[in-house]
Design an enzyme around this catalytic site. Structure first.
Site, PDB file in Angstrom:
ATOM      1  CE1 TYR A  16     -15.913  12.120 -15.945  1.00  0.00           C
ATOM      2  CE2 TYR A  16     -15.492  12.041 -13.589  1.00  0.00           C
ATOM      3  CZ  TYR A  16     -15.850  11.409 -14.762  1.00  0.00           C
ATOM      4  OH  TYR A  16     -16.150  10.083 -14.748  1.00  0.00           O
TER       5      TYR A  16
ATOM      6  NE  ARG B 160      -2.719   0.602   3.459  1.00  0.00           N
ATOM      7  CZ  ARG B 160      -1.979   0.788   4.571  1.00  0.00           C
ATOM      8  NH1 ARG B 160      -1.211   1.847   4.699  1.00  0.00           N
ATOM      9  NH2 ARG B 160      -2.028  -0.084   5.551  1.00  0.00           N
TER      10      ARG B 160
ATOM     11  CG  ASP C 129      -8.938  16.291 -14.784  1.00  0.00           C
ATOM     12  OD1 ASP C 129      -8.330  15.662 -15.673  1.00  0.00           O
ATOM     13  OD2 ASP C 129      -9.922  15.827 -14.183  1.00  0.00           O
TER      14      ASP C 129
ATOM     15  CE  LYS D 131     -12.109   8.317 -18.203  1.00  0.00           C
ATOM     16  NZ  LYS D 131     -12.400   9.586 -17.566  1.00  0.00           N
TER      17      LYS D 131
HETATM   18  C1  LIG Z   1     -12.887  10.039 -16.285  1.00  0.00           C
HETATM   19  C2  LIG Z   1     -12.464  11.328 -15.726  1.00  0.00           C
HETATM   20  C3  LIG Z   1     -12.224  11.489 -14.352  1.00  0.00           C
HETATM   21  C4  LIG Z   1     -12.487  10.368 -13.356  1.00  0.00           C
HETATM   22  O1  LIG Z   1     -11.605   9.325 -13.516  1.00  0.00           O
HETATM   23  P1  LIG Z   1     -11.942   7.790 -13.151  1.00  0.00           P
HETATM   24  O2  LIG Z   1     -10.704   7.084 -13.561  1.00  0.00           O
HETATM   25  O3  LIG Z   1     -13.158   7.396 -13.900  1.00  0.00           O
HETATM   26  O4  LIG Z   1     -12.174   7.734 -11.664  1.00  0.00           O
HETATM   27  C5  LIG Z   1     -11.796  12.725 -13.909  1.00  0.00           C
HETATM   28  N1  LIG Z   1     -11.602  13.757 -14.758  1.00  0.00           N
HETATM   29  C6  LIG Z   1     -11.835  13.644 -16.085  1.00  0.00           C
HETATM   30  C7  LIG Z   1     -11.620  14.810 -16.972  1.00  0.00           C
HETATM   31  C8  LIG Z   1     -12.271  12.434 -16.607  1.00  0.00           C
HETATM   32  O5  LIG Z   1     -12.518  12.325 -17.931  1.00  0.00           O
END
Ligand SMILES: *Cc1c(COP(=O)(O)O)cnc(C)c1O
Length: 386
Positions: free
Chosen positions: A101, A49, A173, A198
C-alpha cells in the site's frame, strides 16, 4: 454460548452484556475518565486513551475473528502499521513488499531514512530476493496479500515458515480480505493488521485500524506502545465499527456474488484487454488464493483498449460507480490507480510495477448487480466510441 462460528462472533459482540439496564446493544462510552472505586481501588478502566469499554469490545471481537490472543484498536490503518514499527530499534531490519500500500511504503521509507530501522524492499514472490533478505536476519517481515491494485498474492504459509527459520516475525496486512476470507495467524503469521476503514467497518464512514497478535506478550507490548504514543481509536469510531462488523459476512457474500458476475461480464467484453482477479484461473496467484483464502474478494482491476482517450471517456460516462479512492464499502467505487492511489510514484516506477495508464480498479459494492453491470456496459461502450 461458546462458538467458533465467525458470523455468530461478529453479530454477538458485546450483545446483552449490560448489567444495569439490560440494553441489548452495549452503550457507547464517551467518558474520557473513570472514577476509582475508592482510594487506591482501581476499576477495569481509568482513562480512555489507555482503555475504553467500547473500544475493548471491538478489540476483542476482531482478535477473536482473526484467531489471535490480543487486539489493539488504533485511530487509522496507518497508525496500526506505525505501531508495529515500535518493536524495531535502529539496528533491526524490516522487510516489506515492493508493491505494498502506498501509504505503508511512504511511512516505512521515511522512518528508515531517519534511521529508526533498516529497510529492505523486495518482490516477495522472487525466491532469491526473499532468501537474500532473510539471510540478513530481519526482525520483522510485512506481507500484504492480495496487493493493490494488481491483486498479486504471496504464499503466506511458505513465507511464514521460511521467516520463522530465519528468526523473523511476520505481520500480514489483511485489509483486502478481512478474517472472513483469510486468516493469516492460522497460516503462521504473528501479527495481523487492518485498515478497519475498509471491509471491517464497511460503510465508508469511519477511518480506523487494528492490530491483532497471536502472542499475548507481543500484544501487551504493542498495547503499551499504543497508549504511550496515544494512537488508540475513539469510542465513537469503535461503536460505528462494531455496528459495521456485524454484517461483514453477509456483505462479503453479496460483494463476492456481484464480483463474480462483474468478472464474467468483463471477461467477455471486447474492450477489456486484461483482468486482474485472483478468482480467474489464469491469474498468477489463483492456486495460492484457493489454498489460503476462503473467497476471492471483491477487488479487481482491468485494462481497457483505446488508450488515454478511452479511459477518459469511461470515467466521464460511469454513473453508478463513484469515482473515489478507498475500498470495501457497501457502495461500488471506481478508481484510476495511475492518477489517484499511485500518483505519488513516477510514471516509470508505475510502469515497472505493472501499473499502466489504462488500468482501472473496482471495489464492487452490494447494489443490485444488474445496475452495476448496466453502468459498466454503458461506460465501456462510451469508452470505445469514436
Ligand atoms: C487503506 C489501507 C491502509 C491505510 O489505512 P487507513 O485507514 O487509510 O489509514 C493500509 N493498508 C491497506 C492495504 C489499505 O488498503
Amino acid at each position: 454460548m461458546k462458538t467458533d462460528k465467525l458470523a455468530t462472533i461478529a453479530v454477538r459482540a458485546g450483545i446483552n452484556t449490560d448489567q444495569h439496564h439490560g440494553a441489548v446493544v452495549p452503550a457507547m462510552h464517551l467518558s474520557t475518565t473513570y472514577s476509582l472505586k475508592g482510594f487506591k481501588e482501581k476499576r477495569d478502566f481509568d482513562y480512555s486513551r489507555t482503555g475504553n469499554p467500547t473500544r475493548a469490545n471491538l478489540a476483542e471481537v476482531i482478535a477473536e475473528l482473526e484467531g489471535g490472543s490480543r487486539g489493539i484498536i488504533t485511530s487509522t490503518g496507518m497508525s496500526a502499521l506505525h505501531l508495529i514499527c515500535q518493536i524495531l530499534s535502529s539496528n533491526d531490519t524490516l522487510v516489506i513488499p515492493h508493491d505494498c500500500y502506498g501509504g505503508s511504503y511512504r511511512l516505512f521509507t521515511h522512518l528508515a531514512e531517519r534511521g529508526q530501522f533498516k529497510l529492505i524492499v523486495i518482490d516477495q514472490n522472487n525466491a532469491d530476493e526473499l532468501a537474500g533478505a532473510l539471510a540478513l536476519k530481519p526482525k520483522l517481515i510485512l506481507l500484504e496479500s492480495p496487493s493493490n491494485p494488481l491483486l498479486r498474492l504471496v504464499d503466506i504459509k511458505a513465507i511464514c515458515a521460511k521467516s520463522k527459520q530465519a528468526g523473523a516475525l511476520v505481520a500480514v496486512d489483511n485489509t483486502f480480505l478481512s478474517p472472513f476470507l483469510q486468516k493469516p495467524l492460522s497460516l503462521g503469521a504473528d501479527i495481523v493488521i487492518h485498515s478497519t476503514t475498509k471491509f471491517i467497518n464497511g460503510h465508508s464512514d469511519v477511518v480506523g485500524g487494528a492490530v491483532v497478535t497471536k502472542d499475548d506478550s507481543l500484544g501487551e507490548e504493542l498495547a503499551w506502545w499504543a497508549n504511550c504514543i496515544g494512537i488508540t481509536g475513539s469510542a465513537f469510531d469503535s461503536f460505528m465499527t462494531l455496528r459495521g462488523i456485524k454484517t461483514l459476512p453477509i456483505r462479503l457474500r453479496q460483494h463476492q456474488e456481484n464480483t463474480d458476475k462483474v468478472v464474467a461480464y468483463l471477461k467477455a467484453h471486447p474492450a477489456v484487454e486484461a483482468i486482474y482477479y485472483p478468482g480467474l484461473e489464469d491469474h498468477l496467484g489463483h492456486e495460492i488464493a484457493k489454498a489460503q483464502q476462503m473467497g476471492f474478494g471483491s477487488m479487481l482491476s482491468f485494462e481497457i483498449k483505446g488508450g488515454d482517450e478511452a479511459v477518459t471517456k469511461l470515467f466521464a460516462n460511469i454513473e453508478l460507480f463513484t469515482l473515489a479512492q478507498s475500498l470495501g464499502g457497501v457502495e461500488s467505487l471506481i478508481s484510476h490507480p495511475s492518477s489517484m492511489t499511485h500518483a505519488g510514484m513516477a510514471i516509470e516506477a508505475q510502469i515497472a510495477a505493472g501499473i499502466k495508464q489504462n488500468l482501472i480498479r473496482l471495489s464492487v459494492g452490494i447494489e443490485d448487480v444488474e445496475d452495476i453491470l448496466a453502468d459498466l456496459d454503458n461506460a465501456l461502450a462510451a469508452s470505445q466510441r469514436v
